[in-house]
Design a protein around this motif. Structure first.
Motif, PDB file in Angstrom:
ATOM      1  N   LEU A 279      27.091  39.724  76.558  1.00 55.21           N
ATOM      2  CA  LEU A 279      27.682  40.148  75.282  1.00 55.21           C
ATOM      3  C   LEU A 279      28.689  41.270  75.518  1.00 55.21           C
ATOM      4  O   LEU A 279      29.787  41.271  74.952  1.00 55.21           O
ATOM      5  N   ALA A 280      28.353  42.207  76.393  1.00 51.49           N
ATOM      6  CA  ALA A 280      29.256  43.318  76.719  1.00 51.49           C
ATOM      7  C   ALA A 280      30.552  42.803  77.339  1.00 51.49           C
ATOM      8  O   ALA A 280      31.635  43.325  77.055  1.00 51.49           O
ATOM      9  N   ALA A 281      30.460  41.782  78.169  1.00 51.41           N
ATOM     10  CA  ALA A 281      31.648  41.229  78.837  1.00 51.41           C
ATOM     11  C   ALA A 281      32.638  40.655  77.831  1.00 51.41           C
ATOM     12  O   ALA A 281      33.839  40.570  78.122  1.00 51.41           O
ATOM     13  N   LYS A 282      32.175  40.305  76.654  1.00 51.78           N
ATOM     14  CA  LYS A 282      33.064  39.771  75.620  1.00 51.78           C
ATOM     15  C   LYS A 282      33.985  40.846  75.048  1.00 51.78           C
ATOM     16  O   LYS A 282      34.923  40.536  74.323  1.00 51.78           O
ATOM     17  N   LYS A 283      33.721  42.111  75.379  1.00 51.03           N
ATOM     18  CA  LYS A 283      34.592  43.201  74.925  1.00 51.03           C
ATOM     19  C   LYS A 283      35.782  43.401  75.863  1.00 51.03           C
ATOM     20  O   LYS A 283      36.563  44.335  75.690  1.00 51.03           O
ATOM     21  N   ASP A 284      35.932  42.503  76.838  1.00 50.16           N
ATOM     22  CA  ASP A 284      37.062  42.564  77.765  1.00 50.16           C
ATOM     23  C   ASP A 284      38.370  42.642  76.978  1.00 50.16           C
ATOM     24  O   ASP A 284      38.550  41.944  75.986  1.00 50.16           O
ATOM     25  N   LYS A 285      39.250  43.519  77.405  1.00 45.88           N
ATOM     26  CA  LYS A 285      40.579  43.738  76.817  1.00 45.88           C
ATOM     27  C   LYS A 285      40.549  44.523  75.510  1.00 45.88           C
ATOM     28  O   LYS A 285      41.587  44.705  74.883  1.00 45.88           O
ATOM     29  N   GLU A 286      39.374  45.002  75.088  1.00 51.57           N
ATOM     30  CA  GLU A 286      39.327  45.892  73.924  1.00 51.57           C
ATOM     31  C   GLU A 286      39.691  47.296  74.376  1.00 51.57           C
ATOM     32  O   GLU A 286      39.696  47.599  75.568  1.00 51.57           O
ATOM     33  N   LYS A 287      39.993  48.167  73.415  1.00 49.42           N
ATOM     34  CA  LYS A 287      40.456  49.513  73.743  1.00 49.42           C
ATOM     35  C   LYS A 287      39.352  50.555  73.595  1.00 49.42           C
ATOM     36  O   LYS A 287      38.497  50.458  72.728  1.00 49.42           O
ATOM     37  N   MET A 288      39.457  51.568  74.468  1.00 48.80           N
ATOM     38  CA  MET A 288      38.630  52.774  74.363  1.00 48.80           C
ATOM     39  C   MET A 288      39.592  53.942  74.538  1.00 48.80           C
ATOM     40  O   MET A 288      40.276  54.034  75.564  1.00 48.80           O
ATOM     41  N   GLY A 289      39.678  54.793  73.518  1.00 48.30           N
ATOM     42  CA  GLY A 289      40.582  55.936  73.613  1.00 48.30           C
ATOM     43  C   GLY A 289      42.022  55.535  73.874  1.00 48.30           C
ATOM     44  O   GLY A 289      42.728  56.197  74.618  1.00 48.30           O
ATOM     45  N   GLY A 290      42.457  54.425  73.302  1.00 50.15           N
ATOM     46  CA  GLY A 290      43.829  53.983  73.450  1.00 50.15           C
ATOM     47  C   GLY A 290      44.123  53.230  74.744  1.00 50.15           C
ATOM     48  O   GLY A 290      45.261  52.864  75.009  1.00 50.15           O
TER      49      GLY A 290
END
Length: 139
Positions: free
Chosen positions: A101-112
């Motif tokens: 499930l965590a791997a599905k956050k690939d390409k999302e942003k953290m702190g820009g």
């Protein structure tokens, strides 16, 4: 060819000797591995993150994976040779499903910053293993 004689194999430019062993020796080896905390090195409930903000803390990373259960002390931030954050981390999750499930956050942003997320195993969390990552399939 004597099947009980030691055999030498050249695998990946490493010299490996193979000897016949008995059940007691195998159990002792397993106990030694477990005592060193390496018994679950192949555990696949782990991801590698690349692109973290330099200021990201273990809590920041854990909080970013909201909805996934990060294992206790499961965030391993890596440091560059100069002792500063490398912008990478390994995160161990409570289950393989949480890691997926965590791997599905690939390409999302953290702190820009865009984060790249790759599957990993627990062995990669150990600093000495990171030197071997090309052989372990690191991208």
């Amino acid at each position: 060819h004597d099947p009980t004689a030691p055999r030498n194999h050249d695998r990946h430019r490493r010299y490996v000797e193979i000897f016949k062993s008995n059940e007691g020796e195998v159990e002792k080896a397993k106990a030694d591995v477990a005592a060193k905390g390496q018994g679950d090195a192949a555990y696949a409930g782990v991801v590698r993150i690349r692109g973290l903000p330099w200021s990201a803390s273990a809590k920041d990373v854990s909080d970013w994976f909201e909805g996934c259960t990060v294992a206790e002390n499961g965030v391993h931030l890596t440091m560059a040779r100069n002792g500063r954050p490398s912008g990478e981390a390994y995160v161990v999750f409570a289950t393989v499903e949480d890691a997926e499930l965590a791997a599905k956050k690939d390409k999302e942003k953290m702190g820009g910053r865009w984060l790249d997320i790759f599957p990993a195993t627990k062995v990669c969390c150990h600093p000495s293993a990171r030197k071997l990552e090309p052989a372990l399939g690191r991208r």
